[in-house]
Design an enzyme around this catalytic site. Structure first.
Site, PDB file in Angstrom:
ATOM      1  N   LYS A  34     -26.155-101.317 -21.150  1.00  0.00           N
ATOM      2  CA  LYS A  34     -25.844-102.206 -22.281  1.00  0.00           C
ATOM      3  C   LYS A  34     -25.289-101.376 -23.442  1.00  0.00           C
ATOM      4  O   LYS A  34     -25.446-100.147 -23.461  1.00  0.00           O
ATOM      5  CB  LYS A  34     -27.115-102.941 -22.713  1.00  0.00           C
ATOM      6  CG  LYS A  34     -28.227-102.019 -23.209  1.00  0.00           C
ATOM      7  CD  LYS A  34     -29.551-102.776 -23.399  1.00  0.00           C
ATOM      8  CE  LYS A  34     -30.657-101.846 -23.861  1.00  0.00           C
ATOM      9  NZ  LYS A  34     -31.976-102.510 -23.855  1.00  0.00           N
ATOM     10  N   TYR A 235     -20.958 -87.574 -53.406  1.00  0.00           N
ATOM     11  CA  TYR A 235     -21.418 -88.677 -54.259  1.00  0.00           C
ATOM     12  C   TYR A 235     -22.828 -88.437 -54.784  1.00  0.00           C
ATOM     13  O   TYR A 235     -23.698 -87.965 -54.048  1.00  0.00           O
ATOM     14  CB  TYR A 235     -21.431 -89.988 -53.468  1.00  0.00           C
ATOM     15  CG  TYR A 235     -20.068 -90.532 -53.151  1.00  0.00           C
ATOM     16  CD1 TYR A 235     -19.219 -91.002 -54.148  1.00  0.00           C
ATOM     17  CD2 TYR A 235     -19.625 -90.584 -51.829  1.00  0.00           C
ATOM     18  CE1 TYR A 235     -17.966 -91.507 -53.839  1.00  0.00           C
ATOM     19  CE2 TYR A 235     -18.370 -91.096 -51.504  1.00  0.00           C
ATOM     20  CZ  TYR A 235     -17.558 -91.552 -52.522  1.00  0.00           C
ATOM     21  OH  TYR A 235     -16.330 -92.056 -52.208  1.00  0.00           O
TER      22      TYR A 235
HETATM   23  C1  LIG Z   1     -32.845-101.717 -23.036  1.00  0.00           C
HETATM   24  C2  LIG Z   1     -33.788-102.241 -22.020  1.00  0.00           C
HETATM   25  C3  LIG Z   1     -34.302-101.394 -21.015  1.00  0.00           C
HETATM   26  C4  LIG Z   1     -34.033 -99.901 -20.985  1.00  0.00           C
HETATM   27  O1  LIG Z   1     -34.916 -99.209 -21.846  1.00  0.00           O
HETATM   28  P1  LIG Z   1     -34.891 -97.607 -21.945  1.00  0.00           P
HETATM   29  O2  LIG Z   1     -36.018 -97.293 -22.841  1.00  0.00           O
HETATM   30  O3  LIG Z   1     -33.572 -97.243 -22.540  1.00  0.00           O
HETATM   31  O4  LIG Z   1     -35.051 -97.085 -20.576  1.00  0.00           O
HETATM   32  C5  LIG Z   1     -35.077-101.976 -20.016  1.00  0.00           C
HETATM   33  N1  LIG Z   1     -35.368-103.297 -20.045  1.00  0.00           N
HETATM   34  C6  LIG Z   1     -34.911-104.126 -20.998  1.00  0.00           C
HETATM   35  C7  LIG Z   1     -35.274-105.568 -20.967  1.00  0.00           C
HETATM   36  C8  LIG Z   1     -34.124-103.616 -22.032  1.00  0.00           C
HETATM   37  O5  LIG Z   1     -33.692-104.442 -22.997  1.00  0.00           O
END
Ligand SMILES: *Cc1c(COP(=O)(O)O)cnc(C)c1O
Length: 340
Positions: A34, A235
């Protein structure tokens, strides 16, 4: 020279897949790609992870899933996020995308995974309905696999109890942290993201779990100057020189994903670790140099010993957020993929 360049080493991804598969002792590895694979490039990482032995890919949106489907006609792809429209549902059906379902209605003509809330308190059903014939999997998500294994075990027990009579379905609850350190969480598959990229789910040294960071982010010194005592850079005059001080300007800022609260962290200039000083601007930040250095000196912002976990501690966040926010705008950041 580009303002900055992100290099993703698919060889490292492959080795991390092997490490996870070893940790999983026979359970399947589902690669979570993702958010453009946490900023690493979903297409490249997805293809590599499957090639290295992962069994499926997980994303959060249907557009993410469809993009992968174009590249990978036969891969298993699970969309873990809610499907907001009936149009997207039709697209998912058409493209054979599997869906995680947290609501009372189970759509037809598409493979689904029923998601149980066992303690995350986010998405998920509080009771498991009788699975329909579209149901291929049962899943849940852990809230504390990285920080509180005792609570994670309670969730795992609840999940096991609620799903035991459906052992013919694919049961999955583990994320990276659980896959690496909680053997009871394995069930049939684990959904791993952060570890795939060689980042520690525990915010520690990734090497402690045998992981190898896949991403390197480099830039260069675009300007080098000496500040006289009392002179400041940036800044708000947040850094004022107390003695004659050499400063290097790196053409990367918060619009590129180098957060404003990273002041004080260290990056590598040439071979040396140097502190980021003053306010991070939209397009640049400053480092304090030990002495004058030539313009064009390479700067490693991330990778090669500069750990995302160390930056995350300074910024009060997690490595996940830092890498997933590196700008993918080709007008700002060049991306290079290698297979080392
Ligand atoms: C993002 C996600 C994962 C992966 O988690 P990690 O800690 O990056 O391994 C697994 N399950 C769901 C539902 C997620 O949203």
């Amino acid at each position: 020279m580009h303002r900055s360049e992100v290099t993703v080493d698919l060889g490292a991804v492959r080795r991390n897949v092997a490490t996870l598969l070893r940790a999983l002792g026979g359970a399947e590895l589902w690669a979570v790609v993702k958010a453009d694979a946490y900023g690493h490039g979903a297409r490249d990482v997805g293809v590599t992870a499957l090639d290295a032995g992962a069994h499926a890919l997980c994303v959060v949106t249907i557009p993410e899933a469809l993009e992968l489907r174009d590249e990978l006609p036969s891969a298993r792809i699970l969309c873990m996020g809610p499907v907001p429209t009936s149009r997207e549902l039709a697209e998912a059906r058409e493209a054979r995308i599997e869906l995680a379902i947290s609501g009372d209605e189970i759509p037809e003509g598409v493979a689904v995974h029923l998601k149980l809330d066992t303690g995350m308190g986010r998405y998920g059903l509080s009771e498991l309905p009788q699975p329909t014939r579209e149901v291929v999997g049962l899943m849940s998500h852990l809230a504390t696999a990285d920080t509180d294994p005792a609570f994670a075990r309670e969730q795992i027990d609840r999940f096991d109890e609620a799903t035991r009579e459906h052992a013919h379905l694919t049961r999955h609850i583990a994320n990276s942290a659980a896959a690496l350190r909680i053997p009871e969480a394995r069930f049939d598959a684990a959904r791993c993201g952060v570890a795939l990229y060689g980042l520690s789910p525990f915010g520690e040294d990734a090497a402690a779990d045998g992981l190898e960071p896949a991403l390197t982010w480099r830039s260069y010194l675009a300007q080098v100057r000496q500040l006289q005592p009392g002179a400041s850079t940036g800044y708000g005059r947040r850094f004022v020189a107390e003695r004659p001080t050499w400063i290097g300007l790196v053409p990367v800022g918060y619009a590129d994903g180098f957060r404003r609260d990273l002041t004080g962290t260290q990056v590598r200039v040439g071979g040396e670790l140097c502190r980021v000083v003053g306010t991070v601007s939209m397009d640049s930040f400053a480092v304090e140099l030990p002495a004058e250095r030539p313009i064009g000196t390479p700067v490693t912002i991330l990778g090669q010993g500069v750990a995302a976990e160390a930056h995350a501690r300074v910024a009060g966040t997690i490595n996940y957020e830092l890498v997933s926010r590196i700008s993918s705008d080709p007008r700002r950041t060049r991306r290079v993929v290698v297979d080392g």
